[in-house]
Design a protein around this motif. Structure first.
Motif, mmCIF file in Angstrom:
data_model
loop_
_atom_site.group_PDB
_atom_site.id
_atom_site.type_symbol
_atom_site.label_atom_id
_atom_site.label_comp_id
_atom_site.label_asym_id
_atom_site.label_seq_id
_atom_site.Cartn_x
_atom_site.Cartn_y
_atom_site.Cartn_z
ATOM 1 N N CYS A 59 -37.425 16.050 97.921
ATOM 2 C CA CYS A 59 -36.819 15.372 99.074
ATOM 3 C C CYS A 59 -37.898 14.889 100.036
ATOM 4 C CB CYS A 59 -35.850 16.308 99.798
ATOM 5 S SG CYS A 59 -34.317 16.657 98.912
ATOM 6 N N ASN A 60 -38.871 15.731 100.285
ATOM 7 C CA ASN A 60 -39.940 15.392 101.220
ATOM 8 C C ASN A 60 -40.688 14.135 100.770
ATOM 9 O OD1 ASN A 60 -41.680 16.156 103.566
ATOM 10 N ND2 ASN A 60 -43.232 16.356 101.972
ATOM 11 N N PHE A 110 -33.550 11.008 110.861
ATOM 12 C CA PHE A 110 -32.669 12.166 110.985
ATOM 13 C C PHE A 110 -32.355 12.758 109.615
ATOM 14 C CE2 PHE A 110 -31.751 9.505 114.674
ATOM 15 C CZ PHE A 110 -31.846 10.421 115.716
ATOM 16 N N LEU A 111 -32.295 14.067 109.564
ATOM 17 C CA LEU A 111 -31.861 14.783 108.372
ATOM 18 C C LEU A 111 -30.381 15.108 108.517
ATOM 19 C CD1 LEU A 111 -34.885 17.233 108.112
ATOM 20 C CD2 LEU A 111 -34.386 15.354 106.529
ATOM 21 N N LEU A 120 -35.814 23.486 105.858
ATOM 22 C CA LEU A 120 -37.107 23.695 105.208
ATOM 23 C C LEU A 120 -37.961 22.428 105.259
ATOM 24 C CD1 LEU A 120 -36.001 25.889 102.178
ATOM 25 C CD2 LEU A 120 -37.378 26.600 104.142
ATOM 26 N N LEU A 121 -37.341 21.266 105.247
ATOM 27 C CA LEU A 121 -38.086 20.024 105.435
ATOM 28 C C LEU A 121 -38.680 19.972 106.841
ATOM 29 C CD1 LEU A 121 -35.666 17.514 103.674
ATOM 30 C CD2 LEU A 121 -38.034 17.956 103.009
ATOM 31 N N THR A 152 -42.977 18.161 113.442
ATOM 32 C CA THR A 152 -42.897 17.054 114.393
ATOM 33 C C THR A 152 -42.466 15.739 113.760
ATOM 34 O OG1 THR A 152 -45.244 16.509 114.071
ATOM 35 C CG2 THR A 152 -44.703 18.106 115.807
ATOM 36 N N PHE A 153 -42.147 15.738 112.487
ATOM 37 C CA PHE A 153 -41.867 14.481 111.784
ATOM 38 C C PHE A 153 -40.460 13.961 112.042
ATOM 39 C CE2 PHE A 153 -40.752 11.884 108.061
ATOM 40 C CZ PHE A 153 -41.842 11.026 108.012
ATOM 41 N N TRP A 154 -39.484 14.870 112.167
ATOM 42 C CA TRP A 154 -38.080 14.465 112.232
ATOM 43 C C TRP A 154 -37.580 14.418 113.665
ATOM 44 C CZ3 TRP A 154 -36.731 12.557 107.739
ATOM 45 C CH2 TRP A 154 -37.394 13.017 106.593
#
Length: 356
Positions: A89-90, A108-109, A121-122, A128-130
């Motif tokens: 997924c990443n 957004f997840l 977990l992502l 800081t990515f999402w």
């Protein structure tokens, strides 16, 4: 508003072919939403309504069937390492974010049930990515009262490498208890891409380990803005799991909403009126958290090591997304309770519930 549906096959770093799909508005999207489906589920059919509704609202939506799930290759619903799902997924999600047309968009997840664990977990992988996460009945903690005894776990662990794919974990029919609307329940049951057999030994152990690991890191490592939703009548995952996540997470921006009388399948198994309420709440939260001030430009990253993104030559033709009317619903409730909960997947001590 009209939109477009596409299907794409990719290969992960282990050389396994994975199915991905996307719902795109014709205009530039407000933000990107990445779907993480539940155990045994898939994106193109089961999560289609989610993709359509969010695309209608102006979001570009991307889904991936995990290895062994849906239309992806691999042993059916066999999770050798939960980390493999997260890594796949990443890589896929980041490859989308790095495309020039999407690099300045908020990200957004969106995770349902076991997909909630994948989403968390992502976030843990790169805090800081999402820009935020929507978590629907997430699997992120397991109740002490249903957790298998350490001796049982020890015995199963000793044989998991000998019989990892054996379908020996007892379970009840989760579809009957997860989806309230009888018509939708039968539609889900007739979806041949959804795994409906007993869980495999290693799969069950990997899910157990993941839940136990997450529960010990909720306070320290969950910091992103999130909206957690749960049906109060859910008998598949305990609604107190979501309350525990809300109370323990370090996030400064967090919202919880519990829906009285609703079951596990908030977006796919409730009567249409209830589904409408849930999606209005989700879109309202996304709108509030989508702004140019929240976006972070993503630098170009490497492509998949063993393949290039490739359009599926046998994919369905682009589908028109019809605009759907959305009715107003009560504003999500922000609870202030600070009680401690030890809660999670519901069921008997030695019984496994497929976290959808």
């Amino acid at each position: 508003m009209d939109g477009e549906y596409q299907e794409v096959y990719i290969r992960n770093s282990r050389g396994v072919q994975l199915f991905t799909c996307r719902w795109l508005p014709f205009s530039s999207p407000k933000a990107l939403v990445f779907l993480c489906h539940g155990y045994g589920m898939e994106c193109s059919g089961f999560m289609r309504e989610c993709g359509v509704r969010l695309a209608n609202a102006g979001y570009a939506v991307f889904g991936i069937d995990y290895e062994g799930h849906g239309r992806s290759r691999g042993a059916r619903c066999y999770i050798k390492k939960f980390e493999n799902i997260v890594n796949d997924c990443n890589e896929f999600f980041k490859s989308i974010c790095a495309e020039e047309e999407y690099r300045d968009k908020c990200r957004f997840l969106y995770g349902e049930s076991m997909g909630g664990a994948v989403a968390l977990l992502l976030h843990k992988k790169e805090p800081t990515f999402w820009n935020g996460a929507v978590l629907v009945a997430p699997m992120c903690k397991i109740s002490e009262k249903v957790k298998p005894h350490p001796l049982v776990i020890n015995v199963l662990t000793r044989v998991e490498e000998i019989i990892p794919k054996w379908k020996i974990v007892p379970t009840k029919d989760v579809i009957d208890s997860a989806f309230k609307d009888p018509v939708k329940r039968e539609e889900i049951r007739s979806n041949k891409l959804i795994y409906q057999d007993k869980p495999r030994l290693k799969t069950a152990l990997e899910m157990l380990r993941t839940s136990m690991s997450l529960e010990h890191t909720l306070h320290e490592q969950v910091r992103l803005p999130f909206f957690v939703l749960h049906g109060e009548a859910d008998t598949v995952t305990d609604p107190e799991v979501s309350r525990a996540l809300y109370e323990k997470a370090s996030s400064a921006d967090k919202t919880i909403k519990l829906y009285p009388g609703m079951w596990h399948g908030l977006t796919s198994g409730e009567p249409d009126g209830n589904v409408e309420i849930v999606f209005v709440d989700i879109i309202t939260w996304l709108e509030k958290h989508t702004s140019d001030d929240n976006s972070v430009i993503v630098q170009p990253i490497h492509t998949y090591r063993n393949a290039i993104l490739k359009m599926n030559t046998t994919a369905s033709p682009p589908q028109t997304i019809n605009k759907q009317h959305q009715q107003q619903s009560p504003r999500p409730v922000r609870t202030q309770s600070h009680r401690r909960y030890f809660c999670g997947l519901k069921g008997r001590r030695l019984q496994h519930h497929s976290a959808m």
